[in-house]
Design a protein around this motif. Structure first.
Motif, PDB file in Angstrom:
ATOM      1  N   ALA A 463       0.851  -1.191   0.000  1.00 17.84           N
ATOM      2  CA  ALA A 463       0.000   0.000   0.000  1.00 17.84           C
ATOM      3  C   ALA A 463       0.886   1.239   0.000  1.00 17.84           C
ATOM      4  CB  ALA A 463      -0.915  -0.007   1.220  1.00 17.84           C
ATOM      5  N   ASP A 464       0.698   2.100  -0.995  1.00 16.17           N
ATOM      6  CA  ASP A 464       1.557   3.276  -1.168  1.00 16.17           C
ATOM      7  C   ASP A 464       1.330   4.270  -0.025  1.00 16.17           C
ATOM      8  OD1 ASP A 464       3.335   5.020  -2.307  1.00 16.17           O
ATOM      9  OD2 ASP A 464       1.844   5.942  -3.619  1.00 16.17           O
ATOM     10  N   ARG A 465       2.409   4.559   0.689  1.00 15.99           N
ATOM     11  CA  ARG A 465       2.345   5.540   1.762  1.00 15.99           C
ATOM     12  C   ARG A 465       3.753   6.065   2.003  1.00 15.99           C
ATOM     13  NH1 ARG A 465       1.850   0.410   3.502  1.00 15.99           N
ATOM     14  NH2 ARG A 465       3.052  -0.306   5.326  1.00 15.99           N
ATOM     15  N   PRO A 466       3.874   7.243   2.613  1.00 16.73           N
ATOM     16  CA  PRO A 466       5.196   7.856   2.777  1.00 16.73           C
ATOM     17  C   PRO A 466       6.158   6.973   3.574  1.00 16.73           C
ATOM     18  CG  PRO A 466       3.454   9.446   3.224  1.00 16.73           C
ATOM     19  CD  PRO A 466       2.789   8.100   3.104  1.00 16.73           C
ATOM     20  N   LYS A 493      -2.673   7.513  -6.501  1.00 18.54           N
ATOM     21  CA  LYS A 493      -2.059   8.064  -5.307  1.00 18.54           C
ATOM     22  C   LYS A 493      -2.575   7.331  -4.074  1.00 18.54           C
ATOM     23  CE  LYS A 493      -1.130  12.774  -6.915  1.00 18.54           C
ATOM     24  NZ  LYS A 493      -1.395  14.220  -6.689  1.00 18.54           N
ATOM     25  N   LYS A 494      -1.628   6.919  -3.254  1.00 13.37           N
ATOM     26  CA  LYS A 494      -1.918   6.192  -2.025  1.00 13.37           C
ATOM     27  C   LYS A 494      -2.694   4.896  -2.288  1.00 13.37           C
ATOM     28  CE  LYS A 494      -1.674  10.206   1.013  1.00 13.37           C
ATOM     29  NZ  LYS A 494      -2.347  10.983   2.082  1.00 13.37           N
ATOM     30  N   THR A 519       7.122  -3.376   5.299  1.00 17.03           N
ATOM     31  CA  THR A 519       6.277  -2.704   4.304  1.00 17.03           C
ATOM     32  C   THR A 519       4.851  -3.237   4.265  1.00 17.03           C
ATOM     33  OG1 THR A 519       6.963  -4.255   2.577  1.00 17.03           O
ATOM     34  CG2 THR A 519       8.269  -2.230   2.842  1.00 17.03           C
TER      35      THR A 519
END
Length: 542
Positions: A463-466, A493-494, A519
């Motif tokens: 899952a895309d996150r900072p 995004k995200k 991750t």
């Protein structure tokens, strides 16, 4: 066609050739090297077993040789690469001993379960003892078959006849084949956790070497029985000995060893263990098997004469030169895509679609399709797969193979796409093109990517996150694994992100697990690409 037979081969096979008027058959056994070299130039075909070495010198002397027929499974005595360079086809008989191997696995299992060898020795020594040789019945036991190919499938059938519940594990077999055999496909770990009997029937590859080791043995039920009549080295023998001595493994039946003849002390100790039944690699050693391999290679020679497909060719002559000029730049790309894509599979294959877009679609892409199929299958089966037999082997495995072509292309002048479908509708898609003559992967699943395959890579979804890239880099740095390059794709995004890292060294399993945990990766895989070059296994001469 003139054929010379230089080793003992069953007459039942040679009779097929002798009755064909196109064949002139000469049986010349026990020739000295110089004698064979002096006459081999007169022959189109040589039939051998293990007693004749078909090396460069012999192939050079055999100016007319078109085919080398090895009446058996192994081809260690044949220089296949050099034969290929000379345009000489090499055939063997990999399945002539299929039934023999399956029956021997059952013989070993039954011998252990009923204490046949120990009771035989006791009675012949003059004793009359029964109590020490109380055995086990197969009925009602759960048996696990690892590898559901031709031998494994026969073993599964025989276990069912003994009223065993049979589970099977083979990631490269279509679900339909398991259904046809009446067995249930499960994961490796389910086999280890749930089976009373485990028997292996896989080839020995980088993936299967020491496949059953400390971790797997510890996972097994107490009192498990293990059978290996496939290849030495699939089971980690030192670990097997340890668990035999602890009593967790009730017994083992073994025909093959990592070292033959065995010389290591731990192998000698394993062989001498009272709860182990052993034989000296006798799986193919039956009179019927010797006849079968002779018949099989003789039929291959007749197929060659009749311009029919050769099921058991381990190489293939060169393509037509005009076709090779069109296809040669893309053979390396196809092999690279297959080598990468096969490592991402986690389901049984039911269908493979090879797609060609752009200028390449103007040509006959069949050589590329079959080369790709051969490249995939060579990592899946205990048989050399090439341009001649790839389609036949896929059909036997229940795998549907399709080819699609369109001259329309959007972003690339030429594009090759491979779509692999598996159980439950799972799909894996990989696309690639050539950039300055070198392979580049430009799509994985639904993600646009752009990277050149390297020897060591790491692919993961999360899952895309900072902070994710930083975590991955930190872990790699802590373990002194240098990141050469990174390619990132994401759906939104995200949303879900896909990352492919090119690395200077391999990622150990413990580091893989560390990255997964850091991750929360939904998928993670270390990819090993020994080289982005065309594999000779496909049969091409690029």
């Amino acid at each position: 066609m003139k054929i010379i037979v230089t080793d003992e081969v069953a007459q039942e096979g040679l009779a097929l050739l002798a009755q064909d008027p196109r064949v002139e058959l000469d049986v010349k056994l026990g020739l000295k090297k110089e004698e064979l070299l002096a006459i081999i130039g007169d022959y189109d075909v040589i039939i051998t077993r293990s007693g004749t070495t078909v090396n460069r010198e012999l192939l050079d002397a055999g100016k007319k040789l078109r085919l080398v027929a090895r009446a058996g499974v192994g081809i260690d005595n044949v220089d296949v690469d050099y034969a290929s360079s000379r345009g000489v086809i090499v055939v063997n008989a990999p399945f002539g001993n299929t039934n023999s191997a399956a029956e021997h696995a059952m013989a070993l299992l039954l011998s252990f379960c009923r204490n046949v060898t120990r009771a035989n020795g006791s009675l012949k020594s003059g004793e009359w003892k029964r109590a020490p040789f109380t055995g086990y019945e197969l009925k009602g036991k759960t048996a696990g078959v690892i590898g559901l190919g031709k031998v494994g499938g026969r073993v599964a059938t025989r276990l069912k006849a003994f009223e065993c519940d049979v589970l099977a594990c083979d990631p490269y077999i279509a679900v339909k084949r398991a259904h046809d055999l009446g067995v249930k496909l499960v994961s490796h770990d389910e086999i280890y956790k749930n089976c009373d009997i485990i028997t292996v029937h896989t080839p020995l590859t980088d993936e299967t070497r020491n496949m059953i080791g400390e971790r797997e043995l510890a996972m097994m039920k107490d009192g498990v029985i293990i059978v290996n009549a496939a290849r030495g080295g699939i089971i980690e023998e030192a670990a097997l000995l340890k668990y035999l001595e602890s009593g967790k493994v009730a017994g083992a039946a073994v025909d093959v060893f990592s070292e033959e003849p065995p010389k290591s002390e731990y192998l000698k100790k394993l062989i001498g263990h009272e709860r182990v039944v052993v034989t000296p690699h006798l799986g193919a050693n039956t009179f019927e098997a010797q006849v079968n391999v002779a018949v099989d290679v003789s039929r291959e020679i007749l197929n060659y004469l009749d311009d029919q497909p050769l099921e058991n060719a381990v190489n293939i002559p060169r393509f037509d030169l005009a076709l090779m000029d069109q296809m040669r730049p893309f053979l390396n790309l196809m092999n690279t895509l297959c080598e990468f894509g096969i490592q991402l599979l986690d389901a049984n294959i039911s269908k493979i679609v090879f797609g060609f877009s752009g200028s390449i679609a103007h040509y006959d892409c069949t050589p590329l399709t079959v080369c790709g199929l051969a490249s995939i299958l060579n990592r899946m089966v205990d048989q050399d797969v090439n341009m001649v037999n790839a389609s036949l082997i896929a059909e036997g495995m229940g795998i549907v193979v399709e080819e699609s072509k369109t001259t329309h292309a959007d972003a690339f002048s030429n594009l090759i796409t491979i779509v692999v479908e598996g159980e439950g509708g799972k799909r894996r898609t990989i696309s690639g093109t050539l950039f300055e003559g070198l392979p580049r992967i430009v799509r994985l699943r639904d993600y646009s990517m752009d990277f050149a395959p390297e020897e060591h890579m790491l692919l993961l979804h999360y899952a895309d996150r900072p902070g994710m890239i930083g975590k991955i880099g930190t872990i790699m740095g802590q373990h002194e694994i240098n990141i050469a390059s990174m390619n990132l794709g994401r759906s939104e995004k995200k949303g879900e992100a896909m990352v492919i890292l090119s690395l200077d060294s391999a990622v150990p399993p413990q580091v893989l697990e560390e990255v997964r945990a850091a991750t929360d990766a939904t998928f993670i895989k270390a990819i090993h690409m020994p080289g982005a070059r065309c594999s000779r296994s496909c049969g091409c001469t690029a």
